[in-house]
Motif scaffolding. Structure first.
Motif, PDB file in Angstrom:
ATOM      1  N   ARG A 176       0.839  -1.200   0.000  1.00 32.32           N
ATOM      2  CA  ARG A 176       0.000   0.000   0.000  1.00 32.32           C
ATOM      3  C   ARG A 176       0.878   1.256   0.000  1.00 32.32           C
ATOM      4  O   ARG A 176       0.603   2.218  -0.720  1.00 32.32           O
ATOM      5  N   LYS A 181      -0.863   4.560  -1.402  1.00 38.08           N
ATOM      6  CA  LYS A 181      -2.131   4.512  -0.682  1.00 38.08           C
ATOM      7  C   LYS A 181      -1.898   4.784   0.806  1.00 38.08           C
ATOM      8  O   LYS A 181      -0.824   4.488   1.341  1.00 38.08           O
ATOM      9  N   ASP A 325      -9.389  -0.130   2.521  1.00 36.96           N
ATOM     10  CA  ASP A 325     -10.074   0.863   1.682  1.00 36.96           C
ATOM     11  C   ASP A 325     -11.491   1.097   2.168  1.00 36.96           C
ATOM     12  O   ASP A 325     -11.989   2.240   2.153  1.00 36.96           O
TER      13      ASP A 325
END
Length: 338
Positions: A176, A181, A325
């Protein structure tokens, strides 16, 4: 010395096996033989399942050890089995417990071996406490030569340690980060934590073996480096060459919404969410010269290099990724509603 390790190829025990072998000790392992590549030359392996008590008893029937160390006993029944197997066969029995057994919620952020053991959040920790209680009763009532060791967050080159990850390890957290992210960080990332490189831990541990001052005592073995979780993740991002993008979430919220298999209530509320600083005066007094010398940044660099060169430790975890998420999406939607 002749040392028997039950396990011997795990995150903590592999470093101990190597150091004992390098120091010229006669080292024996009892394990299932699943990691022969991790066993150093000259180390003897008894291939067996320790839970097969009858088989193990027959294989050690005529053997005597200076120390027996169990890294994989988690519940009292396993400790009772060890007592039946090794009473009369060893001058010292070392049980690897856990620093997560210390009182939660934390009453004092300074933790030493005298800190009360109690953890209502995590069955794993309560089982470790029960094992310790049983072993100390064996020491008091039967003179069983017990030493208890409480590691905290100890890691090796196989995995970068993080506060939260899925069932396949921490690689997805690193992935990630590398994809730009945000990563979930419990609380506001300001609580203190301690990471200990397994080779550092092993030096303190080995110093307890055959040590008369260790019998009937408990020890914690950790680094003196205390870092906030923001510092921990920032170091990981630095080593990866990316920007640290935290997404802060309440630990109690994470515990409520995480899949049961992530065991977030135990891992966070029962362990990592608390600010703790470990006082390692006792191990330093008992093992003169012990000092953890591997900084977290240096350890993470070793981990990242090793994992990048060993694809088998790069386990994707799309379910954990989707869950992260989803948590972010739900909380962002809640913000917009105001």
């Amino acid at each position: 010395m002749r040392i028997l390790l039950i396990g011997g190829t795990g995150t903590i025990s592999s470093a101990i096996t190597r150091q004992l072998a390098e120091n010229g000790h006669e080292v024996w392992l009892i394990n299932r033989g699943n990691r022969p590549q991790d066993v150093p030359d000259g180390v003897h392996v008894i291939v067996a399942d320790i839970n097969d008590e009858e088989t193990v008893a027959s294989k050690i029937a005529d053997m005597q050890f200076d120390a027996v160390c169990d890294f994989i006993a988690f519940v009292p029944e396993q400790v009772k089995r060890d007592y039946r197997l090794f009473a009369g066969h060893t001058r010292q029995y070392v049980y690897i417990s856990s620093a997560s057994a210390y009182h939660k919620p934390v009453r004092n952020y300074i933790i030493n071996e005298g800190t009360t053991l109690a953890n209502p959040y995590w069955q794993y920790s309560r089982d470790k406490i029960a094992c310790e209680d049983l072993l100390m009763s064996y020491y008091r009532e039967k003179l069983f030569p017990v030493t208890i060791v409480r590691p905290s967050h100890t890691y090796c080159e196989r995995s970068v340690p993080t506060g939260l990850h899925g069932t396949k390890g921490s690689w997805q957290v690193l992935k990630r980060m590398m994809e730009g992210k945000p990563v979930l960080v419990h609380g506001d990332g300001s609580s203190l934590w301690t990471m200990t490189w397994n080779e550092d831990f092993a030096r303190g541990f080995v110093g307890l073996l055959g040590n008369p001052y260790a019998i009937g005592e408990a020890f914690q073995i950790m680094s003196d480096e205390s870092l906030t979780w923001n510092q921990i993740y920032a170091i990981i991002a630095k080593v990866l060459g990316v920007t640290y993008k935290p997404y802060f979430v309440s630990s109690s919220f994470l515990a409520e919404v995480a899949p049961a298999e992530y065991d977030v209530e135990g891992n966070l509320l029962g362990d990592k969410a608390a600010t703790v600083v470990f006082d390692c005066t006792k191990i330093k007094r008992t093992v003169p010269g012990f000092l953890a010398t591997t900084s977290f940044e240096h350890g993470v660099r070793k981990c990242v290099e090793y994992m990048k060169n060993h694809p088998e430790f790069q386990q994707d975890d799309p379910e954990f990724d989707r869950w992260c998420d989803r948590v972010i999406e739900v909380l962002e939607t809640a913000k917009r509603s105001f």
